[in-house]
Structures are given as C-alpha cells and as structure tokens.
Design an enzyme around this catalytic site. Structure first.
Site, PDB file in Angstrom:
ATOM      1  N   GLU A 161       0.825  -1.209   0.000  1.00  0.00           N
ATOM      2  CA  GLU A 161       0.000   0.000   0.000  1.00  0.00           C
ATOM      3  C   GLU A 161       0.860   1.261   0.000  1.00  0.00           C
ATOM      4  O   GLU A 161       0.583   2.213  -0.738  1.00  0.00           O
ATOM      5  CB  GLU A 161      -0.939   0.004   1.206  1.00  0.00           C
ATOM      6  CG  GLU A 161      -1.851   1.224   1.257  1.00  0.00           C
ATOM      7  CD  GLU A 161      -2.941   1.092   2.299  1.00  0.00           C
ATOM      8  OE1 GLU A 161      -3.742   0.144   2.188  1.00  0.00           O
ATOM      9  OE2 GLU A 161      -2.988   1.932   3.224  1.00  0.00           O
TER      10      GLU A 161
ATOM     11  N   ARG B 294      -1.671  33.028 -18.735  1.00  0.00           N
ATOM     12  CA  ARG B 294      -2.123  34.068 -17.817  1.00  0.00           C
ATOM     13  C   ARG B 294      -1.181  35.270 -17.846  1.00  0.00           C
ATOM     14  O   ARG B 294       0.041  35.126 -17.720  1.00  0.00           O
ATOM     15  CB  ARG B 294      -2.205  33.492 -16.396  1.00  0.00           C
ATOM     16  CG  ARG B 294      -2.496  34.497 -15.306  1.00  0.00           C
ATOM     17  CD  ARG B 294      -3.899  34.982 -15.365  1.00  0.00           C
ATOM     18  NE  ARG B 294      -4.199  35.812 -14.189  1.00  0.00           N
ATOM     19  CZ  ARG B 294      -5.114  36.770 -14.169  1.00  0.00           C
ATOM     20  NH1 ARG B 294      -5.825  37.012 -15.271  1.00  0.00           N
ATOM     21  NH2 ARG B 294      -5.339  37.465 -13.080  1.00  0.00           N
TER      22      ARG B 294
END
Length: 376
Positions: free
Chosen positions: A239, A265
């Site tokens: 995990e 931007r």
C-alpha cells in the site's frame, strides 16, 4: 542501472492513461457501482498484483504501480483510485498471501473481477497504525472466533462485500497479540455504518463497521492466530508503495495544468511564465515529483526482487505524500484567486492530497521507520 520503461510497460501505460479518461465517473456516481466495478477490473486495477490462476494480471509491484500512475495521469478521480487501491493492497493482497488455499480459490477470482469489493477494517477510534493496541476482540469458540468491537474510517466500508479486519486474540501477546480475518458482509453481527462526510477523496466512501458477537470460521483466519501484525505489515509494504503511485499521476496532471496556466495568464503585462518566482515554483514541483518517482520505483523494485524493502517503502511514502501536498499548495499559489473556483479543480486536488500524509502511516511514522532502519 536502467531507468527506462520497457516497450511493453510504455504501451500499457499509454493504453491505461487513455482508458482512464473514459471511466464513467461524475456527479452522482455511486462508488463501485456495477458498471464502474467492471471498468476498473478491465483496467486491471482490482487484481493487478494477483496471479493469473486466480483471475488477476500477475503483475509485480512496479507494473502494478505503473497502472495506478497511468490511470491517475489520465484523469481518473483520485478518490476512486484510492478506493480501488485500498481494495487491492489492504485486502486482496492479504487474502492472496495468507488465506488458506480453499479461501483463496473462493474469494480471489471474485475480488479481481469486481464481483466482490473489499474494505479495510483496521483503524479504531483510539488506534491507528498501532495494531498492538486494538480494542476489538476475537474470542475463541468451537470452529472459529467471535468478533466484538468498532472499526472507524473503513475504506469502502458502506459498499464492501468483504472486510479484512484485525482483532486482539491475546492481549498479552505483544507482537503476536492480534489476528487477521476475512469477514463476509452478510455475517450476522456485522453492521456497516452510513458513509462519513469527508472533504477529500470523496469517491472512496468510508464508514464505521461494528462487530457484535460476529462469528468468523477458522478458514477465514488470514495466516495463523497471532500473525495479524505480519499480515498488516506485509500489506502496508504494497500500500505504501503502489497506492502512492496514483499521487505521481496526480502531480503530473497538476504540473501540466500549471504550466498551461503560466503560459496563458498575463499579470502586469507579463506572462506568469516569465516571472522568476513562478518558474522557480514550477521547477520545485517537478523536482519533488521526479524525486518521489525514483524512490517509489526503487521501493517497488525491492519488493519484486524479494529484498527487505522497509527503508525504501518508507522513504517513498514520505517523499510522495509530502510532495503531493506541497505541489497542490503551490498550484494554489500559481492560480491565485482562481484556485478557489471549483471549475479549475485546484481546490479538489488539494483536498485529495492533504490526507496522503496521514493514511497508511503518518509522515512522522515514516520518519520513525526510516530512523530505525538507519540503526538509531
């Protein structure tokens, strides 16, 4: 030392990345609905690390991690991938490695196909990663055990068909105090609670699960009585490495989005990309991603080689989880006020990244493991 993926791995990565865009998710999607189960199983995400004889893909840790990275890179919901990873690494792997041959044959094909979904019932209200302090008890009776106790934050809890859970069988047993079990949802005495209201990883439903004189037969014990610590630690190696590959994919997506934004931007007549602080921040984001990727791949390679992977897994989990959070925060700074608008998805990435430093053992626990491996 070869850092290049094989042609087969690259092709599989490309295919999974493309397919992840087509997953039927969106507002109102029920976690692990029938169609979604089959789609996830079709990508191998529910049974990648299971031998073909049981219905899995037969992949090792590295190839399994690459599947999760590719799916996340392709745009699959982070919470959904977390749910699939909890099913595979915290539940399916323990069944594969520790269940009896008969139980493996019964459960694994259905777990790999998505006919059964598993939930990880480890955490308790007063116990997290410390399996030696579980208040859930398993009392020996003829033919099995009676489980009594409450589990919290059970991943997939509301929708699971099977729960891998841990209970104390010998309060004075130290390392051998706990035992692991695979418990069917329909077992009398098992009650799954309502979904918890979470701010992140929302596609992975979680709940409490209560056991009240819940009978579990001997053939559903994982490993031997008293081996709960071993079962849990073994599942955590998978995990803490493979699951966190999904955060590599998430960071890859975020960096691409930030680069596009910085190019387009304008601020005070200049592109954000032309402002040194923005470029520096993006460089740091890339550095964190690639550093974590190398550590995670190394951890998976150690698992596949059968080596003691404890140090590399802890290093990888710490690096990737902290990088995911830091990169999400940096993305918020680059987007400024737009980061608070849901249309850009930055705030969702931050909410999904923040828990990464807590679950599967906190960053502090990983540092303790690393220090112990250093001989301190």
């Amino acid at each position: 030392m070869d850092f290049t993926l094989s042609a087969e791995q690259q092709e599989r990565y490309t295919q999974v990345r493309a397919a992840a865009r087509e997953l039927t998710t969106g507002p109102g999607t029920t976690t692990f609905g029938e169609n979604l189960r089959k789609e996830l199983a079709g990508l191998g995400l529910l049974g990648a690390a299971v031998p073909a004889e049981y219905g899995g893909a037969g992949y090792g840790a590295l190839d399994t991690a690459l599947l999760y990275e590719a799916a996340s890179d392709g745009g699959a919901d982070t919470g959904l991938l977390f749910a699939a990873a909890a099913h595979l690494f915290a539940c399916v792997r323990p069944v594969l490695e520790f269940a009896s041959p008969r139980t493996r044959k019964t459960l694994l094909p259905a777990l790999c196909s998505g006919d059964l979904i598993a939930g990880n019932a480890m955490t308790e209200p007063d116990a997290g990663s410390d399996i030696s302090r579980l208040t859930t008890r398993a009392t020996r009776v003829d033919g099995g055990y009676l489980l009594d106790g409450l589990k919290s934050f059970v991943s997939n809890g509301p929708v699971a068909d099977l729960y891998v859970t841990y209970a104390t069988t010998d309060p004075d047993g130290g390392y051998f105090a706990a035992t692991a079990f695979a418990v069917d949802r329909a077992t009398p005495g098992l009650a799954a609670g309502e979904p918890l209201h979470k701010s992140g990883l929302t596609a992975c439903q979680a709940s409490e699960v209560r056991f009240t004189r819940c009978f579990v037969p001997d053939d559903r014990v994982l490993g031997s009585p008293g081996q709960g610590q071993l079962v849990f630690q073994t599942s955590m190696l998978w995990e803490r490495s493979c699951l966190f590959a999904l955060y590599l994919g998430q960071q890859e997506r975020l960096i691409r989005q930030c680069v596009r934004h910085a190019r387009q931007r304008q601020q005070s007549g200049k592109r954000l990309a032309d402002l040194p602080p923005v470029a520096d921040r993006l460089a740091d984001m890339r550095l964190r991603l690639e550093s974590g990727r190398l550590l995670l791949y190394r951890a998976c390679a150690e698992i596949d080689a059968g080596e003691d992977s404890t140090l590399w897994v802890a290093l990888a989990k710490l690096a990737v989880s902290e990088a995911a959070l830091a990169t999400a925060l940096d993305a918020g700074r680059i987007f400024g006020g737009r980061a608070f608008l849901t249309e850009y998805g930055i705030e969702e990435h931050l909410r999904d990244a923040a828990p990464a430093t807590t679950f599967s053992g906190t960053s502090d626990i990983q540092r303790q493991l690393i220090a112990r491996e250093m001989g301190l």
